[in-house]
Motif scaffolding. Structure first.
Motif, PDB file in Angstrom:
ATOM      1  N   PHE A  91       0.793  -1.232   0.000  1.00  0.00           N
ATOM      2  CA  PHE A  91       0.000   0.000   0.000  1.00  0.00           C
ATOM      3  C   PHE A  91       0.827   1.284   0.000  1.00  0.00           C
ATOM      4  O   PHE A  91       0.474   2.245  -0.668  1.00  0.00           O
ATOM      5  CB  PHE A  91      -1.001   0.027   1.172  1.00  0.00           C
ATOM      6  CG  PHE A  91      -1.594  -1.310   1.525  1.00  0.00           C
ATOM      7  CD1 PHE A  91      -2.079  -2.158   0.535  1.00  0.00           C
ATOM      8  CD2 PHE A  91      -1.664  -1.734   2.847  1.00  0.00           C
ATOM      9  CE1 PHE A  91      -2.619  -3.393   0.847  1.00  0.00           C
ATOM     10  CE2 PHE A  91      -2.204  -2.984   3.168  1.00  0.00           C
ATOM     11  CZ  PHE A  91      -2.671  -3.806   2.170  1.00  0.00           C
ATOM     12  N   LYS A  95       0.982   6.137   7.277  1.00  0.00           N
ATOM     13  CA  LYS A  95      -0.021   5.547   8.172  1.00  0.00           C
ATOM     14  C   LYS A  95      -0.508   6.462   9.273  1.00  0.00           C
ATOM     15  O   LYS A  95      -1.602   6.252   9.797  1.00  0.00           O
ATOM     16  CB  LYS A  95       0.464   4.198   8.716  1.00  0.00           C
ATOM     17  CG  LYS A  95       1.774   4.186   9.445  1.00  0.00           C
ATOM     18  CD  LYS A  95       2.073   2.727   9.804  1.00  0.00           C
ATOM     19  CE  LYS A  95       3.375   2.421  10.474  1.00  0.00           C
ATOM     20  NZ  LYS A  95       4.233   3.385  11.008  1.00  0.00           N
ATOM     21  N   VAL A  99      -6.820   9.498   5.701  1.00  0.00           N
ATOM     22  CA  VAL A  99      -7.091   8.982   4.361  1.00  0.00           C
ATOM     23  C   VAL A  99      -7.077  10.128   3.343  1.00  0.00           C
ATOM     24  O   VAL A  99      -6.405  10.055   2.308  1.00  0.00           O
ATOM     25  CB  VAL A  99      -8.456   8.258   4.379  1.00  0.00           C
ATOM     26  CG1 VAL A  99      -8.963   8.001   2.974  1.00  0.00           C
ATOM     27  CG2 VAL A  99      -8.344   6.953   5.177  1.00  0.00           C
ATOM     28  N   ALA A 138      -4.868   6.341   8.220  1.00  0.00           N
ATOM     29  CA  ALA A 138      -4.732   5.232   7.269  1.00  0.00           C
ATOM     30  C   ALA A 138      -4.597   3.883   7.976  1.00  0.00           C
ATOM     31  O   ALA A 138      -5.184   2.898   7.545  1.00  0.00           O
ATOM     32  CB  ALA A 138      -3.546   5.481   6.342  1.00  0.00           C
ATOM     33  N   ASP A 139      -3.842   3.851   9.076  1.00  0.00           N
ATOM     34  CA  ASP A 139      -3.624   2.531   9.693  1.00  0.00           C
ATOM     35  C   ASP A 139      -4.793   2.082  10.584  1.00  0.00           C
ATOM     36  O   ASP A 139      -4.731   1.032  11.200  1.00  0.00           O
ATOM     37  CB  ASP A 139      -2.279   2.448  10.414  1.00  0.00           C
ATOM     38  CG  ASP A 139      -2.224   3.292  11.667  1.00  0.00           C
ATOM     39  OD1 ASP A 139      -3.154   4.088  11.905  1.00  0.00           O
ATOM     40  OD2 ASP A 139      -1.241   3.145  12.421  1.00  0.00           O
ATOM     41  N   GLN A 146      -7.154  -0.071   2.909  1.00  0.00           N
ATOM     42  CA  GLN A 146      -5.906   0.669   2.645  1.00  0.00           C
ATOM     43  C   GLN A 146      -5.544   0.598   1.160  1.00  0.00           C
ATOM     44  O   GLN A 146      -5.071   1.575   0.583  1.00  0.00           O
ATOM     45  CB  GLN A 146      -4.769   0.118   3.518  1.00  0.00           C
ATOM     46  CG  GLN A 146      -4.944   0.475   4.980  1.00  0.00           C
ATOM     47  CD  GLN A 146      -3.725   0.160   5.821  1.00  0.00           C
ATOM     48  OE1 GLN A 146      -2.594   0.392   5.410  1.00  0.00           O
ATOM     49  NE2 GLN A 146      -3.951  -0.373   7.008  1.00  0.00           N
TER      50      GLN A 146
END
Ligand code: ADP
Ligand code: ADP
Length: 226
Positions: A91, A95, A99, A138-139, A146
């Motif tokens: 990806f 992180k 987003v 993101a994480d 992701q």
């Protein structure tokens, strides 16, 4: 894209590795191509060269009829940033960032306004089905989510060509299928897509399968016509 007798040679002290050894290949707009082959056969080398991240040692690379060797380095960067979107196995998101920040990032290089960047990012996040999650880090998302973020990031610059290096390699089968469905949908809307994959199910959804062995094209099959 046209590659003519293209070679990628890594030289070491005592030996040379022909990572790509005489590749002749034409890729037309709108193709959906799977690149397969055993480990070490040259798949990554080919993808890096197609993505203008690496240059060939020998041979010619023509893009829209123009030889890349004749284009200046800063122009190559510009071409890459404007024409090509990348999707990776792991990806490669930031992180700790949200987003939406991950997706607007590629647009920071451009002279676009903050508002426009956000609007574009939202558009593509909606397209990959992530509208609800744009302010999460993101994480905090699942692997499949992701990868959708990564696809939205690849799309936001509106590239003509998308290069994906084992995009389903780190996902379970069902999630992987969903990712390929998204890529297939993008292809049906006109994007040219090249996917490096070990997965025959993924390859079956493409309209052309290129198999590399020892840096050479072993087979090149059109499975569906455009
Ligand atoms: P694949 O993606 O199919 O596994 P690669 O393109 O990564 O194949 O590698 C092709 C060949 O080139 C392999 O023999 C690999 O060891 C060699 N190779 C790849 N990158 C480098 C590098 N940076 N330096 C030296 N050899 C390399
Ligand atoms: P160079 O060393 O030639 O300046 P880089 O390898 O630093 O180039 O890569 C710069 C560009 O390559 C980025 O703007 C992006 O388009 C692409 N790129 C390379 N690696 C990545 C990555 N891990 N994630 C996203 N884009 C990448």
């Amino acid at each position: 894209i046209k590659l003519i007798d293209l070679k990628k040679i890594y030289s070491h002290k005592y030996n040379k590795t022909f990572a790509l050894d005489g590749i002749n290949l034409s890729i037309k707009q709108g193709e959906l191509i799977a690149v397969m082959g055993p480990s070490g056969s040259g798949k990554s080398s080919l993808l890096h060269i197609l993505g203008l991240m690496d240059s060939p040692s020998e041979g010619e690379f023509l893009l829209n009829g123009k030889s890349l060797q004749q284009i200046k380095k800063h122009k190559v960067h510009k071409t890459r940033n404007q024409m090509i979107g990348f999707v990776f196995q792991y990806f490669a998101l930031l992180k700790d960032y949200s987003v939406i920040d991950n997706v607007t990032l590629p647009l920071m290089y451009r002279k676009s306004r903050h508002k426009e960047r956000i609007a574009k990012a939202k558009l593509y996040l909606e397209k990959v089905g992530l509208k609800e999650h744009i302010y999460k880090k993101a994480d905090e998302l699942s692997g499949g989510q992701q990868q959708r973020v990564a696809i939205a990031r690849a799309l936001v610059g509106e590239p003509e060509l998308i290069l994906a290096d084992e995009p389903t390699g780190n996902l379970d089968r069902r999630t992987g299928e969903e990712i390929i469905d998204i890529l297939q949908q993008l292809n049906s809307e006109g994007k040219t897509i090249v996917i490096v994959t070990h997965d025959l199910e993924v390859a079956r959804k493409c309209n052309r399968i290129i198999e590399l062995i020892d840096g050479k094209i072993h087979t090149d099959q059109f499975t569906k016509s455009l």
